[in-house]
Each structure stands twice: as structure tokens, then as C-alpha cells.
Motif scaffolding. Structure first.
Motif, PDB file in Angstrom:
ATOM      1  N   ALA A  32       0.824  -1.211   0.000  1.00  0.00           N
ATOM      2  CA  ALA A  32       0.000   0.000   0.000  1.00  0.00           C
ATOM      3  C   ALA A  32       0.854   1.255   0.000  1.00  0.00           C
ATOM      4  O   ALA A  32       0.518   2.246  -0.656  1.00  0.00           O
ATOM      5  N   GLU A  33       1.972   1.217   0.713  1.00  0.00           N
ATOM      6  CA  GLU A  33       2.800   2.412   0.846  1.00  0.00           C
ATOM      7  C   GLU A  33       3.759   2.611  -0.327  1.00  0.00           C
ATOM      8  O   GLU A  33       4.206   3.725  -0.583  1.00  0.00           O
ATOM      9  N   ASN A  34       4.103   1.523  -1.010  1.00  0.00           N
ATOM     10  CA  ASN A  34       5.140   1.609  -2.037  1.00  0.00           C
ATOM     11  C   ASN A  34       4.668   1.329  -3.458  1.00  0.00           C
ATOM     12  O   ASN A  34       5.323   1.754  -4.408  1.00  0.00           O
ATOM     13  N   CYS A  35       3.578   0.600  -3.590  1.00  0.00           N
ATOM     14  CA  CYS A  35       3.225   0.066  -4.901  1.00  0.00           C
ATOM     15  C   CYS A  35       1.867   0.520  -5.424  1.00  0.00           C
ATOM     16  O   CYS A  35       1.635   0.537  -6.638  1.00  0.00           O
ATOM     17  N   ALA A  36       0.939   0.807  -4.506  1.00  0.00           N
ATOM     18  CA  ALA A  36      -0.457   0.992  -4.901  1.00  0.00           C
ATOM     19  C   ALA A  36      -0.667   2.181  -5.835  1.00  0.00           C
ATOM     20  O   ALA A  36      -1.571   2.154  -6.677  1.00  0.00           O
ATOM     21  N   ASP A  37       0.143   3.221  -5.698  1.00  0.00           N
ATOM     22  CA  ASP A  37      -0.063   4.398  -6.546  1.00  0.00           C
ATOM     23  C   ASP A  37       0.019   4.059  -8.026  1.00  0.00           C
ATOM     24  O   ASP A  37      -0.719   4.622  -8.848  1.00  0.00           O
ATOM     25  N   CYS A  38       0.911   3.132  -8.380  1.00  0.00           N
ATOM     26  CA  CYS A  38       1.097   2.790  -9.791  1.00  0.00           C
ATOM     27  C   CYS A  38       0.395   1.502 -10.193  1.00  0.00           C
ATOM     28  O   CYS A  38      -0.037   1.370 -11.341  1.00  0.00           O
ATOM     29  N   HIS A  39       0.282   0.570  -9.270  1.00  0.00           N
ATOM     30  CA  HIS A  39      -0.256  -0.744  -9.613  1.00  0.00           C
ATOM     31  C   HIS A  39      -1.667  -0.976  -9.085  1.00  0.00           C
ATOM     32  O   HIS A  39      -2.210  -2.071  -9.266  1.00  0.00           O
ATOM     33  N   GLY A  40      -2.266   0.037  -8.467  1.00  0.00           N
ATOM     34  CA  GLY A  40      -3.647  -0.069  -8.030  1.00  0.00           C
ATOM     35  C   GLY A  40      -3.773  -0.625  -6.627  1.00  0.00           C
ATOM     36  O   GLY A  40      -3.023  -1.514  -6.215  1.00  0.00           O
ATOM     37  N   ALA A  41      -4.747  -0.119  -5.897  1.00  0.00           N
ATOM     38  CA  ALA A  41      -4.941  -0.540  -4.508  1.00  0.00           C
ATOM     39  C   ALA A  41      -5.242  -2.028  -4.399  1.00  0.00           C
ATOM     40  O   ALA A  41      -4.927  -2.662  -3.389  1.00  0.00           O
ATOM     41  N   LEU A  51      -0.316  -6.790 -10.720  1.00  0.00           N
ATOM     42  CA  LEU A  51       0.610  -7.642  -9.973  1.00  0.00           C
ATOM     43  C   LEU A  51      -0.188  -8.758  -9.314  1.00  0.00           C
ATOM     44  O   LEU A  51      -0.444  -8.759  -8.111  1.00  0.00           O
ATOM     45  N   ILE A  52      -0.607  -9.695 -10.135  1.00  0.00           N
ATOM     46  CA  ILE A  52      -1.410 -10.834  -9.702  1.00  0.00           C
ATOM     47  C   ILE A  52      -0.820 -12.090 -10.332  1.00  0.00           C
ATOM     48  O   ILE A  52      -0.102 -12.008 -11.330  1.00  0.00           O
ATOM     49  N   PRO A  53      -1.080 -13.274  -9.756  1.00  0.00           N
ATOM     50  CA  PRO A  53      -0.456 -14.499 -10.284  1.00  0.00           C
ATOM     51  C   PRO A  53      -0.736 -14.726 -11.761  1.00  0.00           C
ATOM     52  O   PRO A  53       0.141 -15.193 -12.498  1.00  0.00           O
TER      53      PRO A  53
END
Length: 515
Positions: A32-41, A51-53
């Protein structure tokens, strides 16, 4: 609603945030703190990829933890080695590889909201280059997510443009050869104008997608989705939504769509389904054929406004994951789930008419046909065994099994070539390219142009005079061969080039290439 924008990067990557080494946090919080801004909540992608299997497990290249620690070349993915401990990175990687704990949706409203049309796109009345429009070839470079546009006569690079992240499935040209549509694993569909050498726009048609198919009239583009379980049909003119069809079997079982294919003479799309033993045929023409199978049809909407995309559901004896069509598109050959056999389905009567002897997980989507004696044969490589199966398309019997140096992925030919080219994509002999004589059905030569490197996928020029071969490496190349002498005559450096796609071969449905 259309959102006009300009963008120069295929995607942006993880947003760099400062997380002290001493801070212990669960991977969801780290994400949430590092990735969500670009890869979605919800990890479903935004300006960065999902970023899913379903997306991550099929991507070749560095492992996920290494990408998080060290970033990714040719992207804006930053390195987190100085802000996250190795333990935190491993936990984050495991979190990203875990299945979602909810069933995601991606509705017609979501698709429409994602549509982006370039405000700097300027249509032209004629090509801005002097090449033969029918001999243009696209080379997909997966190393840094670009496509190179090649002049098929001189092999000059006319343009090199960015694509969405992780292109999957072959690009599809409209019937004029002017516009090409390219799809990524996380559902983005890009439209590009070859005449203007400009991107027109893009839209996200699904969350995890398999491939696309173009209607014969060029009006519609079908997108096969794993997530959600849908078929999306787009209007090619402006990338707007024509329809979204939820995919459920006759008994109501939801299913992923393994692939969608075009059947031009039938004015239909044909779907391979992952989770139910059925084939779907989705008609888009003004007068879908009425073949007496009322129980196989579903017509939605009021009587005076019937569904413009009626669906015919054909029950099959087994799950079929991979398809090949004969040139008439009456018969579809499907690979069975056991990877050792196949079936032939007659689309006219809607029933299986023959079994196929296919021992080593055939890659039917890469199959090709040619005239052999007084019959037509189809040949396919196998993903597990080092063989090529050659099948008589009148009797559906295997006439020969050609031993190769290992399992292959792609094979190609051309009407003007006496040879079939097949790679050895998997295993220690990945640097081999076999040349098979179409009449003797014997390997007459094995090329090894880049020892130790993966050599794969062949495409021919419009007239069949030259064959283009990929050195499938990050510091790779497209090698140019004289298709008659089998001698290399040129090389174009590229970043992990995968497929090549010639306009003429694709829009004329050459028997030497996959459709």
C-alpha cells in the motif's frame, strides 16, 4: 466518456517511498505504501501493470524479488534495495504471487472509463513513407516493450513505438492493413496507425487477457479474458465498447476464455473455454446462420431489438485448450486437456467427427497447412516432445511424425516456399532451427545462427523471398534469411524480439502462418 491524454511511456512503475529498515510491516502495508499508486490498490494495475499471479507467472525474465530489489532495465521501475530489507522484499514478492482473496470485476463502465485517445494523433490520407503498405512487418520487442515497424523490401526500421506492458498474442491488422491492434497480458488494447506512424489510443478491455481477434469486416475486435470471465467486443473505429459477455457454460459454470479466434467466412468469433467442455461461436454479421440448433443459441434483449452478438454453445467431449482451423473454417482441430490427443469439431453440425493422435502437447495455434500430393496436410510442433505431427486433413490421420532435437513452439512457411521452418524452443537445443521439405517431410537442414541462444519464430515477407528469425534474447536480433538458399543476408539488433507479423500474410490468411 473519453479521456484525452498524451503519454510517452508504456507504463510507469512502483512509486518509491522511504521505509526504514527497522520498521517491521506486513506485506500488504508495504504494498500500500510503495506500490499501490502505480499498480492499483487491489493489485489490478493502474498506470503500471497488474501484480497478480495470472500476470506474473507467465512472464519470462528476472524473478520478482530481484525486480523489486534492483529495478528493471528499460522501465521506470525503481530499485528498493536501499529502502526495503531482503526479508521484506521476499515477503512482498510472496504476497504478490498469492491469489486475490476476492473475485475482481471489470465492467463496461470500467472499460469505457479507461479509454485514452491521443490528442496529438493526426490522421493522414496516405502513408508518410514510400514502402509497400502490404509488405510492412511488425517485430514485437518484449525486452523493453516496443514494436519496430519494418519495410519488408529494404528492412529499414520506419518506426519504433512503445506498447503496453507484456504484449501477449499476435497483433491484429484491420482488413486494409492500415491499423494494427496490440494487446497486453493485463488487458490493455492499443490501436496504432501504420500510415501515420502514430498511436491512436488504448483501452483496458480486461484485467488478465489472452488474445484478440479481428472481425472480417474490420468493425469489431474481440478480447478473450481470464479475469474477469468475459469476452469483450470493441468497436475498432474508436475503441468504444460494443458488448461485454459474461462467460458461463450451459450449466451456469463460470469459465475463463483460453483464446478467441476469427472465422471470417462464418462472420463469427470462436472461443476456446478453459473451465467448461464447450466451444462458443459468437456471430457479428447481420444474418447469423440458422442451423437448427435452437438449444445452442442464446438471444438476449427484447424481440424487436435482438442481441447483435448471438452466441452458439457447442458441447465437446473434452476440454479443448488450443485450436487450429482448416482454410474453410468449417472444421476446428482442438487439443485435449491431457496433452496427448485432440478432436475435430465440425462447426456446421456442431459435433465431433474425429479424434487426433497428438502425443506431446501440440501447439495447434502455431500449426500450418500445405498441399502434399493429392491432399492437404496440417503440421504442428509439440510443447513437451521433440516431434512435429503431420496430419492428413481429409482422413484426420497422422501421416508422419518428424523427430526434432526438442520440443518446439512455432512453425511457419509460405505459399512460395518449399520449406517449413520449426524452432526447438525448449531445452538444450534452443539454438536450433529445423528446415523441413514440404514434400519429403524430412529435415533437410538445421540452422544454428546464434549458438547457445534461443532462436525462434519465423515470418516471411509478402512474396516469400525472405524469412525473418528471432534471436529471442535481451541483446537479440531479427535475422534475415534468403528463403530459397537458406543463407543469412542481414541482421537487425533488437531487444528480445518475439513475434514478427507481415501485413499481407496476416490479412490474406496465408496458409503458412497462424491466424
Amino acid at each position: 466518456m473519453t479521456r484525452n491524454t498524451s503519454f510517452s511511456k508504456p507504463f510507469l512503475a512502483l512509486a518509491l517511498a522511504t521505509l526504514p529498515f527497522s520498521v517491521a510491516a506486513d506485506p500488504a502495508t508495504v504494498y500500500a505504501e510503495n506500490c499501490a499508486d502505480c499498480h492499483g490498490a487491489q493489485r489490478l494495475g493502474a498506470i503500471g501493470p497488474a501484480l497478480i499471479p495470472e500476470t506474473l507467472k507467465r512472464m519470462r525474465g528476472p524473478n520478482l524479488a530481484d525486480v523489486i530489489l534492483n529495478g528493471r532495465v528499460a522501465s521506470q521501475m525503481p530499485a528498493f534495495a536501499e529502502t526495503l530489507t531482503p526479508e521484506a522484499v521476499e515477503e512482498l514478492a510472496a504476497y504478490l504471487k498469492a491469489p486475490l482473496d476476492f473475485t475482481p470485476t471489470w465492467t463496461e463502465t470500467d472499460i469505457a472509463a479507461s479509454r485514452e485517445l491521443r490528442d496529438d494523433y493526426t490522421p493522414v490520407t496516405a502513408p508518410v513513407w514510400a514502402s509497400d503498405p502490404m509488405n510492412i512487418t511488425l517485430a514485437v520487442e518484449t525486452g523493453d516493450h516496443h514494436v519496430s515497424v519494418l519495410d519488408g523490401d529494404t528492412f529499414a526500421v520506419l518506426d519504433r513505438f512503445p506498447t503496453p506492458f507484456a504484449v501477449h498474442g499476435g497483433p491484429k491488422f484491420d482488413p486494409t492493413g492500415r491499423f494494427v491492434f496490440i494487446m497486453s497480458r493485463d488487458g490493455w488494447v492499443q490501436k496504432y496507425d501504420l500510415y501515420a506512424l502514430q498511436e491512436v489510443g488504448r483501452v483496458r478491455a480486461g484485467l488478465n487477457s489472452r488474445n484478440i481477434a479481428m472481425s472480417a469486416d474490420g468493425q469489431f475486435l474481440a478480447v478473450a479474458n481470464y479475469l474477469p470471465n468475459t469476452l469483450t467486443i470493441l468497436n475498432t473505429a474508436d475503441l468504444s465498447v460494443a458488448a461485454v459477455r459474461e462467460v458461463k457454460g450451459k450449466d451456469g459454470t463460470p469459465s475463463r476464455v483460453s483464446a478467441v479466434y476469427q472465422a471470417p467466412p462464418r462472420e463469427s468469433f470462436v472461443l476456446a473455454l478453459k473451465d467448461v467442455p464447450e466451444i462458443w461461436e459468437v456471430f457479428y454479421g447481420p444474418n447469423p446462420p440458422q442451423m437448427g440448433f435452437a438449444h445452442d443459441w442464446r438471444i438476449e434483449g427484447p424481440v424487436n431489438n435482438p442481441d447483435p452478438f448471438p452466441i452458439r454453445k457447442i458441447t465437446t467431449p473434452d476440454f479443448l485448450d488450443d485450436f487450429f482451423f482448416d482454410q474453410s473454417y468449417e472444421y476446428v482441430m482442438g487439443a485435449a486437456r491431457d496433452g496427448k490427443s485432440g478432436q475435430v469439431i465440425d462447426l456446421v453440425i456442431g459435433h465431433k467427427i474425429a479424434d487426433l493422435d497428438l502425443p506431446g502437447m501440440p501447439h495447434l495455434g502455431s500449426g500450418i497447412t500445405w498441399a502434399w500430393g493429392d491432399t492437404t496436410v496440417m503440421a504442428t510442433p509439440h510443447l513437451q516432445d521433440g516431434v512435429v505431427s503431420v496430419i492428413d486433413m481429409e482422413t484426420w490421420k497422422t501421416v508422419k511424425t518428424i523427430q526434432t532435437e526438442g520440443p518446439g513452439f512455432f512453425m511457419r512457411s509460405h505459399e512460395n516456399s518449399p520449406y517449413v521452418w520449426v524452432d526447438v524452443f525448449f531445452g538444450e537445443n534452443k539454438d536450433a532451427m529445423h528446415i523441413i521439405d514440404k514434400q519429403s517431410l524430412e529435415i533437410v537442414r538445421t540452422l544454428r545462427p546464434a549458438p547457445g541462444k534461443t532462436v525462434a519464430h519465423v515470418e516471411f515477407t509478402k512474396d516469400g523471398s525472405h524469412a525473418l528469425v528471432s534471436v529471442w534474447e535481451d541483446d537479440g536480433a531479427v535475422l534475415i534469411y534468403d528463403a530459397q538458399t537458406l543463407e543469412q543476408v542481414g541482421s537487425l539488433p533488437m531487444r528480445k524480439p518475439s513475434g514478427k507479423y507481415n501485413v499481407w500474410n496476416k490479412i490474406t490468411f496465408s496458409e503458412g502462418t497462424s491466424h
